[in-house]
Design a protein around this motif. Sequence first.
Motif, PDB file in Angstrom:
ATOM      1  N   SER B   1      18.084 -18.937 -15.408  1.00  0.00           N
ATOM      2  CA  SER B   1      17.730 -20.171 -16.093  1.00  0.00           C
ATOM      3  C   SER B   1      16.692 -20.950 -15.282  1.00  0.00           C
ATOM      4  O   SER B   1      16.516 -20.725 -14.088  1.00  0.00           O
ATOM      5  N   ALA B   2      16.002 -21.870 -15.965  1.00  0.00           N
ATOM      6  CA  ALA B   2      14.926 -22.612 -15.330  1.00  0.00           C
ATOM      7  C   ALA B   2      15.455 -23.600 -14.292  1.00  0.00           C
ATOM      8  O   ALA B   2      16.622 -23.981 -14.295  1.00  0.00           O
ATOM      9  N   VAL B   3      14.581 -23.985 -13.395  1.00  0.00           N
ATOM     10  CA  VAL B   3      14.881 -25.021 -12.411  1.00  0.00           C
ATOM     11  C   VAL B   3      13.935 -26.181 -12.672  1.00  0.00           C
ATOM     12  O   VAL B   3      12.720 -25.985 -12.838  1.00  0.00           O
ATOM     13  N   ILE B   4      14.483 -27.389 -12.715  1.00  0.00           N
ATOM     14  CA  ILE B   4      13.683 -28.580 -13.007  1.00  0.00           C
ATOM     15  C   ILE B   4      13.693 -29.509 -11.808  1.00  0.00           C
ATOM     16  O   ILE B   4      14.748 -29.803 -11.239  1.00  0.00           O
ATOM     17  N   SER B   5      12.525 -29.986 -11.447  1.00  0.00           N
ATOM     18  CA  SER B   5      12.390 -31.006 -10.415  1.00  0.00           C
ATOM     19  C   SER B   5      12.042 -32.317 -11.109  1.00  0.00           C
ATOM     20  O   SER B   5      10.999 -32.413 -11.764  1.00  0.00           O
ATOM     21  N   GLN B   6      12.899 -33.313 -10.987  1.00  0.00           N
ATOM     22  CA  GLN B   6      12.691 -34.595 -11.647  1.00  0.00           C
ATOM     23  C   GLN B   6      12.506 -35.678 -10.586  1.00  0.00           C
ATOM     24  O   GLN B   6      13.279 -35.796  -9.651  1.00  0.00           O
ATOM     25  N   LYS B   7      11.471 -36.512 -10.815  1.00  0.00           N
ATOM     26  CA  LYS B   7      11.164 -37.583  -9.881  1.00  0.00           C
ATOM     27  C   LYS B   7      10.813 -38.859 -10.610  1.00  0.00           C
ATOM     28  O   LYS B   7      10.233 -38.789 -11.706  1.00  0.00           O
ATOM     29  N   PRO B   8      11.090 -40.049 -10.089  1.00  0.00           N
ATOM     30  CA  PRO B   8      11.903 -40.257  -8.894  1.00  0.00           C
ATOM     31  C   PRO B   8      13.388 -40.109  -9.205  1.00  0.00           C
ATOM     32  O   PRO B   8      13.778 -40.076 -10.369  1.00  0.00           O
ATOM     33  N   SER B   9      14.217 -40.040  -8.188  1.00  0.00           N
ATOM     34  CA  SER B   9      15.656 -39.920  -8.426  1.00  0.00           C
ATOM     35  C   SER B   9      16.262 -41.281  -8.784  1.00  0.00           C
ATOM     36  O   SER B   9      17.254 -41.358  -9.509  1.00  0.00           O
ATOM     37  N   ARG B  10      15.666 -42.321  -8.267  1.00  0.00           N
ATOM     38  CA  ARG B  10      16.112 -43.665  -8.615  1.00  0.00           C
ATOM     39  C   ARG B  10      14.995 -44.654  -8.326  1.00  0.00           C
ATOM     40  O   ARG B  10      14.089 -44.373  -7.533  1.00  0.00           O
ATOM     41  N   ASP B  11      15.056 -45.799  -9.007  1.00  0.00           N
ATOM     42  CA  ASP B  11      14.077 -46.849  -8.751  1.00  0.00           C
ATOM     43  C   ASP B  11      14.646 -48.180  -9.226  1.00  0.00           C
ATOM     44  O   ASP B  11      15.463 -48.211 -10.164  1.00  0.00           O
ATOM     45  N   ILE B  12      14.213 -49.208  -8.567  1.00  0.00           N
ATOM     46  CA  ILE B  12      14.535 -50.575  -8.976  1.00  0.00           C
ATOM     47  C   ILE B  12      13.219 -51.242  -9.331  1.00  0.00           C
ATOM     48  O   ILE B  12      12.298 -51.291  -8.501  1.00  0.00           O
ATOM     49  N   CYS B  13      13.110 -51.722 -10.556  1.00  0.00           N
ATOM     50  CA  CYS B  13      11.833 -52.236 -11.057  1.00  0.00           C
ATOM     51  C   CYS B  13      11.985 -53.650 -11.573  1.00  0.00           C
ATOM     52  O   CYS B  13      13.056 -54.061 -12.020  1.00  0.00           O
ATOM     53  N   GLN B  14      10.881 -54.377 -11.521  1.00  0.00           N
ATOM     54  CA  GLN B  14      10.847 -55.724 -12.053  1.00  0.00           C
ATOM     55  C   GLN B  14      10.662 -55.672 -13.565  1.00  0.00           C
ATOM     56  O   GLN B  14       9.974 -54.794 -14.097  1.00  0.00           O
ATOM     57  N   ARG B  15      11.269 -56.612 -14.260  1.00  0.00           N
ATOM     58  CA  ARG B  15      11.079 -56.660 -15.706  1.00  0.00           C
ATOM     59  C   ARG B  15       9.611 -56.870 -16.042  1.00  0.00           C
ATOM     60  O   ARG B  15       8.874 -57.505 -15.287  1.00  0.00           O
ATOM     61  N   GLY B  16       9.195 -56.266 -17.142  1.00  0.00           N
ATOM     62  CA  GLY B  16       7.809 -56.377 -17.575  1.00  0.00           C
ATOM     63  C   GLY B  16       6.903 -55.277 -17.042  1.00  0.00           C
ATOM     64  O   GLY B  16       5.780 -55.126 -17.516  1.00  0.00           O
TER      65      GLY B  16
END
Lengths: 116, 113
Positions: B1-16
């Motif tokens: 089966s395929a392998v997926i690399s997803q980025k970023p793993s987490r983030d904290i962002c400002q509204r807007g």
Amino acid sequence: SQQGEEDPQALSIQEGENATMNCSYKTSINNLQWYRQNSGRGLVHLILIRSNEREKHSGRLRVTLDTSKKSSSLLITASRAADTASYFCATDALGSGGTSYGKLTFGQGTILTVHP
Amino acid sequence: SAVISQKPSRDICQRGTSLTIQCQVDSQVTMMFWYRQQPGQSLTLIATANQGSEATYESGFVIDKFPISRPNLTFSTLTVSNMSPEDSSIYLCSVPGGAYGYTFGSGTRLTVV
């Protein structure tokens, strides 16, 4: 909206006991799949059962499918603390042409806690 | 089966603001799927991304809010635009794996403050 309903929503058992989770769905399916998710991370595929199959085994997992009742169950035997996770069923629905849409619809999930 | 690399793993962002999530697959796949998992909830499909055509969005999701790119058969991005706290969720990409079910990326945990 999610078509799948799972019960129980939460299940707490002791190590060594069996855990059974149930899933119901509403449409005709190509197959039904079960996934595990640990602490909000990515999903891990556990087992896939096709619409023409009634039972399938994989290690300590046993899945049944009743297409007449549109329901499935996942049995985990001899559970371990490492089995603690959320478990989701997901259906791959059949389109009007008899082919799969290729996308999954998930149930609400069962949170399993296995106490050492 | 395929392998997926997803980025970023987490983030904290400002509204807007906007955040772009990337998924790289180690093999060529025709279809990629993007899901949202709101806190304590199940997964909801946002859209299906096919290479060479516009993404197909599910009811309740629009391109202006969740633009998707699919420049080739191994890569896709999902942008969450003009974010609000209600967008705080885990976002996951997925590809079909035939008899092995679907492979999912490890998820992006987004918190909007």
